[in-house]
Scaffold this active site. Structure first.
Site, PDB file in Angstrom:
ATOM      1  CE  LYS A  10       0.802   1.696   4.191  1.00  0.00           C
ATOM      2  NZ  LYS A  10       1.474   2.934   4.430  1.00  0.00           N
ATOM      3  N   GLY A 101       9.529  -0.815   5.004  1.00  0.00           N
ATOM      4  CA  GLY A 101       9.716   0.144   3.907  1.00  0.00           C
ATOM      5  C   GLY A 101       8.643   1.207   3.821  1.00  0.00           C
ATOM      6  CB  ALA A 104       1.302  -1.794   4.709  1.00  0.00           C
ATOM      7  N   GLY A 105       4.108  -4.173   4.127  1.00  0.00           N
ATOM      8  CA  GLY A 105       4.338  -5.551   3.689  1.00  0.00           C
ATOM      9  C   GLY A 105       3.851  -6.571   4.714  1.00  0.00           C
ATOM     10  N   GLY A 106       4.093  -6.317   5.991  1.00  0.00           N
ATOM     11  CA  GLY A 106       3.622  -7.224   7.038  1.00  0.00           C
ATOM     12  C   GLY A 106       2.101  -7.278   7.066  1.00  0.00           C
ATOM     13  CB  SER A 107      -0.476  -4.652   6.721  1.00  0.00           C
ATOM     14  OG  SER A 107       0.037  -3.898   7.800  1.00  0.00           O
ATOM     15  CG  ASP A 140      -1.095   0.259   7.425  1.00  0.00           C
ATOM     16  OD1 ASP A 140      -1.830   1.256   7.537  1.00  0.00           O
ATOM     17  OD2 ASP A 140       0.139   0.296   7.532  1.00  0.00           O
TER      18      ASP A 140
HETATM   19  O1  C5P Z   1      -0.989  -0.619  13.833  1.00  0.00           O
HETATM   20  P1  C5P Z   1       0.437  -0.973  13.622  1.00  0.00           P
HETATM   21  O2  C5P Z   1       0.853  -2.199  14.379  1.00  0.00           O
HETATM   22  O3  C5P Z   1       0.826  -1.064  12.183  1.00  0.00           O
HETATM   23  O4  C5P Z   1       1.283   0.228  14.210  1.00  0.00           O
HETATM   24  C1  C5P Z   1       2.682   0.128  14.428  1.00  0.00           C
HETATM   25  C2  C5P Z   1       3.122   1.328  15.251  1.00  0.00           C
HETATM   26  O5  C5P Z   1       3.027   2.530  14.478  1.00  0.00           O
HETATM   27  C3  C5P Z   1       2.294   1.603  16.494  1.00  0.00           C
HETATM   28  O6  C5P Z   1       2.776   0.872  17.586  1.00  0.00           O
HETATM   29  C4  C5P Z   1       2.475   3.081  16.690  1.00  0.00           C
HETATM   30  O7  C5P Z   1       3.724   3.375  17.282  1.00  0.00           O
HETATM   31  C5  C5P Z   1       2.551   3.607  15.269  1.00  0.00           C
HETATM   32  N1  C5P Z   1       1.245   4.057  14.750  1.00  0.00           N
HETATM   33  C6  C5P Z   1       0.703   5.233  15.249  1.00  0.00           C
HETATM   34  N2  C5P Z   1      -0.493   5.670  14.767  1.00  0.00           N
HETATM   35  C7  C5P Z   1      -1.151   4.988  13.806  1.00  0.00           C
HETATM   36  C8  C5P Z   1      -0.605   3.803  13.278  1.00  0.00           C
HETATM   37  C9  C5P Z   1       0.602   3.364  13.783  1.00  0.00           C
HETATM   38  O8  C5P Z   1       1.281   5.888  16.127  1.00  0.00           O
HETATM   39  N3  C5P Z   1      -2.306   5.449  13.323  1.00  0.00           N
END
Ligand code: C5P
Length: 300
Positions: A10, A101, A104-107, A140
């Site tokens: 994405k 990168g 959002a490869g893990g997502s 994501d």
């Molecule tokens: O949701 P995800 O696991 O991808 O988020 C990874 C990290 O990115 C979160 O722990 C947070 O530090 C940050 N993040 C954030 N606000 C978001 C999405 C992600 O602060 N809307």
């Protein structure tokens, strides 16, 4: 019995970020687009939940955990628990999307795993339940399920599809070193800049998407995490400048970076910009069309 599901990387055509919430996440007003760069996930029935990883080209996946911390394995176990399933599978990720990168490869892996495990065991999970489980895995992941072009709210997990009949061409410049998403958000907090979050009037980005005109879209691209990412990685400024010099319509940081994106006129122009970036010393440069589909079965 195996099922292979493909999920796309994405990008964010807009990434408006608000002040950090009490739960540590940041409120987002974003427009996602799925681009033609993919990971494939194959689920095969097995005695226990296990993970395998293969990578393409020079991709460095040494930071990807191969145990229960891996987001794909967490996705598989979450779906199995949801259904009270007492069977298991091996989840093999065939990785092409760069790690850490900003793509959002893990997502993508998590979304592909949800669909693969659902099909493998014929679980018949509703779209609503898939999206709910996806949101528990990462901000994501719901978008990786739906793909296309979509608006994202909440912390990014609340998605709804947008009409986008355009074919957009992107040149993607990967970076040798990943960038930690939490570190970029922390730098964003430190810099104290909240851009236009919650203060947009009208929506010219959606209008630009409807025109199919890359120049119109190029004027509307924005990413509130740019200053924070450039603060941590000043070298990215040169990459963005190189793409502009190579003739791109517009330059954009992908999510929290470090991948840089360059919007082009069409496929031919993308190849020219790609060559221009290669000539300027960038090694990992590719072209991708968008929007593309969300997680979908390719082999059953
Ligand atoms: O949701 P995800 O696991 O991808 O988020 C990874 C990290 O990115 C979160 O722990 C947070 O530090 C940050 N993040 C954030 N606000 C978001 C999405 C992600 O602060 N809307």
């Amino acid at each position: 019995m195996s099922v292979t599901v493909r999920a796309a990387a994405k990008i964010n055509l807009r990434l408006d970020v608000g002040p950090v919430r009490a739960d540590g996440f940041h409120p987002l007003d974003t427009v996602y687009q799925a681009i033609g760069l993919y990971d494939d996930v194959t689920a095969t029935k097995a005695e226990a939940w296990t993970l395998e990883l293969t990578t393409h080209d020079r991709l460095d996946a040494s930071d990807v955990p191969l145990d229960e911390r891996n987001i794909a394995l967490r996705a598989a176990v979450a779906l199995a628990r949801h259904h009270g399933l007492d069977e298991a599978a091996t989840v093999r990720i065939d990785k092409s999307i760069p790690v850490a990168g900003g793509l959002a490869g893990g997502s993508a892996d998590a979304a592909a795993t949800l669909v693969a495990v659902d099909r493998l065991f014929d679980l018949g999970t509703s779209d609503e339940d898939l999206l709910t489980i996806a949101a528990t895995l990462g901000s994501d992941v719901p978008f990786a399920l739906i793909g296309g072009t979509a608006a994202g709210g909440g912390r990014g997990e609340l998605v709804h599809p947008l009409v986008d009949h355009g074919t957009w061409w992107w040149v993607v410049v990967e970076n040798d070193r990943g960038l930690s998403t939490p570190a970029v958000y922390a730098e964003f907090d430190r810099l104290g800049a909240h851009g236009r979050f919650g203060r947009r009037e009208g929506d010219d980005l959606l209008g630009a998407l409807a025109t199919g005109d890359p120049r119109r879209l190029g004027e509307q691209l924005s990413n509130d995490l740019t200053d924070a990412a450039l603060s941590l990685r000043p070298d990215l400024r040169r990459t963005l400048d190189d793409g502009r010099e190579a003739g791109a319509v517009s330059a954009l940081l992908s999510g929290s970076g470090p991948t840089c994106l360059f919007l082009c006129e069409d496929g031919g122009h993308a190849q020219a910009v790609r060559l221009g970036l290669t000539e300027r010393g960038h090694a990992r440069v590719s072209a991708a069309a968008a929007p593309v589909a969300g997680a979908h079965v390719v082999t059953y």
